[in-house]
Structure formats: C-alpha cells, structure tokens
Design a protein around this motif. Structure first.
Motif, PDB file in Angstrom:
ATOM      1  N   ASP A  60       1.120  -1.238  -0.021  1.00 29.71           N
ATOM      2  CA  ASP A  60      -0.002  -0.004   0.127  1.00 29.71           C
ATOM      3  C   ASP A  60       0.928   1.275  -0.053  1.00 29.71           C
ATOM      4  OD1 ASP A  60      -2.210  -1.654   0.001  1.00 29.71           O
ATOM      5  OD2 ASP A  60      -2.518  -1.432   2.154  1.00 29.71           O
ATOM      6  N   TYR A  61       1.814   1.437   0.858  1.00 35.14           N
ATOM      7  CA  TYR A  61       2.596   2.281   0.827  1.00 35.14           C
ATOM      8  C   TYR A  61       3.468   2.694  -0.590  1.00 35.14           C
ATOM      9  CZ  TYR A  61       6.692   5.315   2.383  1.00 35.14           C
ATOM     10  OH  TYR A  61       7.497   6.479   2.537  1.00 35.14           O
ATOM     11  N   ASP A  62       3.932   1.615  -0.949  1.00 42.16           N
ATOM     12  CA  ASP A  62       4.705   1.702  -2.561  1.00 42.16           C
ATOM     13  C   ASP A  62       3.731   2.204  -3.484  1.00 42.16           C
ATOM     14  OD1 ASP A  62       7.049   0.626  -1.172  1.00 42.16           O
ATOM     15  OD2 ASP A  62       6.872  -1.346  -1.776  1.00 42.16           O
ATOM     16  N   ALA A  63       2.556   1.850  -3.409  1.00 42.68           N
ATOM     17  CA  ALA A  63       1.459   2.009  -4.352  1.00 42.68           C
ATOM     18  C   ALA A  63       1.174   3.522  -4.214  1.00 42.68           C
ATOM     19  CB  ALA A  63       0.415   1.393  -4.129  1.00 42.68           C
ATOM     20  N   LEU A  64       1.201   4.044  -3.168  1.00 39.73           N
ATOM     21  CA  LEU A  64       0.838   5.465  -2.906  1.00 39.73           C
ATOM     22  C   LEU A  64       2.145   6.320  -3.287  1.00 39.73           C
ATOM     23  CD1 LEU A  64      -0.809   5.564   0.692  1.00 39.73           C
ATOM     24  CD2 LEU A  64      -1.675   6.373  -1.609  1.00 39.73           C
ATOM     25  N   LEU A  65       3.564   5.739  -2.994  1.00 44.96           N
ATOM     26  CA  LEU A  65       4.679   6.741  -3.658  1.00 44.96           C
ATOM     27  C   LEU A  65       4.611   6.908  -5.029  1.00 44.96           C
ATOM     28  CD1 LEU A  65       7.354   5.268  -1.122  1.00 44.96           C
ATOM     29  CD2 LEU A  65       6.168   7.240  -1.025  1.00 44.96           C
ATOM     30  N   LEU A  66       4.148   5.596  -5.585  1.00 45.31           N
ATOM     31  CA  LEU A  66       4.123   5.579  -7.097  1.00 45.31           C
ATOM     32  C   LEU A  66       3.070   6.616  -7.639  1.00 45.31           C
ATOM     33  CD1 LEU A  66       5.380   4.224  -9.623  1.00 45.31           C
ATOM     34  CD2 LEU A  66       3.179   2.606  -9.437  1.00 45.31           C
ATOM     35  N   VAL A  67       1.843   6.720  -7.030  1.00 47.41           N
ATOM     36  CA  VAL A  67       0.758   7.477  -7.404  1.00 47.41           C
ATOM     37  C   VAL A  67       1.363   8.849  -7.091  1.00 47.41           C
ATOM     38  CG1 VAL A  67      -1.402   8.583  -6.877  1.00 47.41           C
ATOM     39  CG2 VAL A  67      -1.179   6.020  -6.879  1.00 47.41           C
ATOM     40  N   LEU A  68       2.016   9.233  -6.212  1.00 49.68           N
ATOM     41  CA  LEU A  68       2.577  10.461  -5.692  1.00 49.68           C
ATOM     42  C   LEU A  68       3.576  10.870  -6.802  1.00 49.68           C
ATOM     43  CD1 LEU A  68       2.245  12.978  -3.611  1.00 49.68           C
ATOM     44  CD2 LEU A  68       4.278  11.729  -2.325  1.00 49.68           C
ATOM     45  N   LYS A  69       4.385  10.013  -7.296  1.00 48.30           N
ATOM     46  CA  LYS A  69       5.410  10.287  -8.265  1.00 48.30           C
ATOM     47  C   LYS A  69       4.733  10.665  -9.305  1.00 48.30           C
ATOM     48  CE  LYS A  69       9.239   8.406 -10.466  1.00 48.30           C
ATOM     49  NZ  LYS A  69      10.230   7.096 -10.402  1.00 48.30           N
ATOM     50  N   ASN A  70       3.353  10.330  -9.764  1.00 46.50           N
ATOM     51  CA  ASN A  70       2.892  10.565 -11.121  1.00 46.50           C
ATOM     52  C   ASN A  70       1.681  11.712 -11.087  1.00 46.50           C
ATOM     53  OD1 ASN A  70       4.291   8.135 -13.078  1.00 46.50           O
ATOM     54  ND2 ASN A  70       3.691   7.288 -11.158  1.00 46.50           N
ATOM     55  N   THR A  71       1.708  12.028  -9.896  1.00 39.56           N
ATOM     56  CA  THR A  71       0.730  13.176  -9.613  1.00 39.56           C
ATOM     57  C   THR A  71       1.296  14.674  -9.741  1.00 39.56           C
ATOM     58  OG1 THR A  71      -0.395  11.454  -8.094  1.00 39.56           O
ATOM     59  CG2 THR A  71      -1.026  14.033  -8.076  1.00 39.56           C
ATOM     60  N   ILE A 130      -0.157  12.966  -0.141  1.00 37.15           N
ATOM     61  CA  ILE A 130       1.042  12.976   0.689  1.00 37.15           C
ATOM     62  C   ILE A 130       0.404  12.669   2.145  1.00 37.15           C
ATOM     63  CG2 ILE A 130       2.665  14.506   1.697  1.00 37.15           C
ATOM     64  CD1 ILE A 130       2.644  15.972  -0.863  1.00 37.15           C
ATOM     65  N   ASP A 131      -0.561  13.202   2.796  1.00 38.71           N
ATOM     66  CA  ASP A 131      -1.097  12.679   3.965  1.00 38.71           C
ATOM     67  C   ASP A 131      -1.398  11.412   4.185  1.00 38.71           C
ATOM     68  OD1 ASP A 131      -2.019  13.879   6.512  1.00 38.71           O
ATOM     69  OD2 ASP A 131      -3.913  13.000   5.890  1.00 38.71           O
ATOM     70  N   LEU A 132      -1.853  10.991   3.225  1.00 32.97           N
ATOM     71  CA  LEU A 132      -2.150   9.287   3.289  1.00 32.97           C
ATOM     72  C   LEU A 132      -1.011   8.660   3.168  1.00 32.97           C
ATOM     73  CD1 LEU A 132      -4.366   7.115   3.204  1.00 32.97           C
ATOM     74  CD2 LEU A 132      -4.558   7.214   1.013  1.00 32.97           C
ATOM     75  N   ALA A 133      -0.185   8.817   2.481  1.00 32.24           N
ATOM     76  CA  ALA A 133       1.238   8.412   2.352  1.00 32.24           C
ATOM     77  C   ALA A 133       1.980   8.283   3.676  1.00 32.24           C
ATOM     78  CB  ALA A 133       2.141   8.901   1.063  1.00 32.24           C
ATOM     79  N   GLU A 134       1.933   9.401   4.316  1.00 33.62           N
ATOM     80  CA  GLU A 134       2.622   9.731   5.585  1.00 33.62           C
ATOM     81  C   GLU A 134       1.900   8.620   6.545  1.00 33.62           C
ATOM     82  OE1 GLU A 134       4.840  11.951   7.270  1.00 33.62           O
ATOM     83  OE2 GLU A 134       5.907  11.829   5.399  1.00 33.62           O
ATOM     84  N   THR A 135       0.814   8.615   6.751  1.00 33.09           N
ATOM     85  CA  THR A 135      -0.229   7.860   7.469  1.00 33.09           C
ATOM     86  C   THR A 135       0.359   6.272   7.394  1.00 33.09           C
ATOM     87  OG1 THR A 135      -1.714   9.234   7.701  1.00 33.09           O
ATOM     88  CG2 THR A 135      -2.412   7.037   8.411  1.00 33.09           C
TER      89      THR A 135
END
Length: 235
Positions: free
Chosen positions: A41-52, A63-68
C-alpha cells in the motif's frame, strides 16, 4: 494390546503438537501478510504521488495518506493514527513502547489533545483492571491444567483405567483418541486466550502509566554542559 496403546498414545501426542504447530504457523502467516500488505500500500501511494502533478488538488491528500501509511508500516498496525505513531516513535525506548501498543491497542485510546494514552471504557478503574487481569490468569492456570492433566498425568487420573475401559465399551478406540485430542486442544485454546487477555491488560498499564522519557533531552543538555566546561579549560 500394549503396543496398540503405545502407538495410539504417540499418535495422539503427535496430533496435538501438529495441530498446535499449524495454529502457530497460521497466525505467523497472518502477521507476515499484514506487513506485506502495508508495504504494498505504501509503495503504491509513492508511485501515485510520483505520477501526480504538483498542481493537482489531491496531491496534498495523497501525501497525507502516504505519511499515515508510512507510520502504519513502521509500527506494524494498519489502523494506527499518525499522531499516535509519532508519540510512540519519539520515545527513547520506542521498541518497547511499540510492542506494548501492539499488545494492548484494543484496551487503550490515544488523546491527540493531551498527546498521551488513556484506558478505554471498562478499564479506567484500577481494581476492575486488577480483577480482570488476575481472573484471566486464574482461568489460564485452570484451563492449562485441564489440558495437560490428561496428557501427562493420565496414569494418576485413571490408575485402574476405569474411564478408558468404560469409554471403549460404548465407543471405538479412534473415538476415544478423537475426544482426547479435542479436549486438549479446546482447553489449550482457552488457556492461551486467557493469558493473552491478561497480558493485554498488563501492557496497557505499562503504556498508559509510563511517562514520556526525557532521557534524550537530558543527554543533550549534559553534552552541552561538558562541551562548555571543556571550552573554558582550553581558554
């Protein structure tokens, strides 16, 4: 007949330990899969963040969800709040505090206002906690003795084999050992449940009653004082 009894006894003991091993393996796999899922889940959020795109209005929320998710991965609990995880990680004995939280999370609440842990409903009063804890420990001892008594002290419980022979008159040998194994596993499970509940209360008390450690602050202050006096000596 004696050989048959010996073989049956060995088979029963092996069956009990095999069942216990299987249960332990199951819980270990559940824990490992939970960690794996948190990591994914964390890796998926980082990937989404990278492409956002930075201009995207949802970037801050991602970003807030990735921090959580990052704190949940560190602590190993999917449901932990970010502020709660930060409180655990700022302690000098953070490993112990995280372990205490893992064991007692269902019995405590985290107050963001006070930045501390409190007992949940039903555990706020000391004598109630003590009653539940010691009651669970007594239940553990009783269930453990009931589980292990027939396994290790059958000769003393049924010296003339009256229970054994009476059972065989109406049932088969396989039925006896099936009942025996179910009896042992049932009371071992109850014993584990009781001692686990008592340990949760114990770790909840450790977590709530421990004050925030000032060790890092005091160590830093001590180092500054030593550095100041060394500087005076050199001058």
């Amino acid at each position: 007949m004696d050989i048959l009894k010996i073989v049956s006894t060995i088979g029963a003991v092996l069956a009990v330990f095999t069942a216990l091993f299987g249960i332990t393996k199951f819980f270990l796999e559940v824990t490992a899969n939970r960690r794996k899922q948190l990591r994914e889940d964390y890796d998926a959020l980082l990937l989404v963040l990278k492409n956002t795109d930075e201009k995207d209005l949802n970037r801050v929320n991602i970003i807030d969800l990735a921090e959580t998710k990052k704190y949940q991965l560190i602590v190993g609990i999917p449901s932990i709040d970010k502020r709660c995880a930060q409180n655990l990680l700022k302690q000098s004995d953070k490993s112990n505090r995280i372990y205490q939280y893992r064991r007692s999370s269902s019995l405590i609440e985290f107050s963001e206002v006070d930045d501390k842990f409190n007992y949940s409903f039903g555990f706020k009063t000391k004598w109630i906690r003590a009653t539940k804890k010691w009651g669970a420990l007594i239940l553990y001892i009783i269930c453990f003795l009931l589980a292990t008594g027939p396994l290790f002290f059958w000769k003393f419980l049924d010296p003339n084999q009256l229970i054994y022979n009476r059972h065989l008159m109406n049932n088969s040998l396989e039925s006896f050992w099936s009942s025996f194994i179910i009896w042992v596993l049932m009371f071992l499970f109850l014993a584990f449940t009781a001692v686990n509940y008592a340990s949760k209360i114990y770790f909840a008390e450790k977590l709530v009653e421990n004050k925030i450690s000032r060790k890092p602050i005091m160590t830093s202050l001590k180092q500054k004082i030593i550095k100041f006096f060394n500087k005076l000596k050199s001058n």
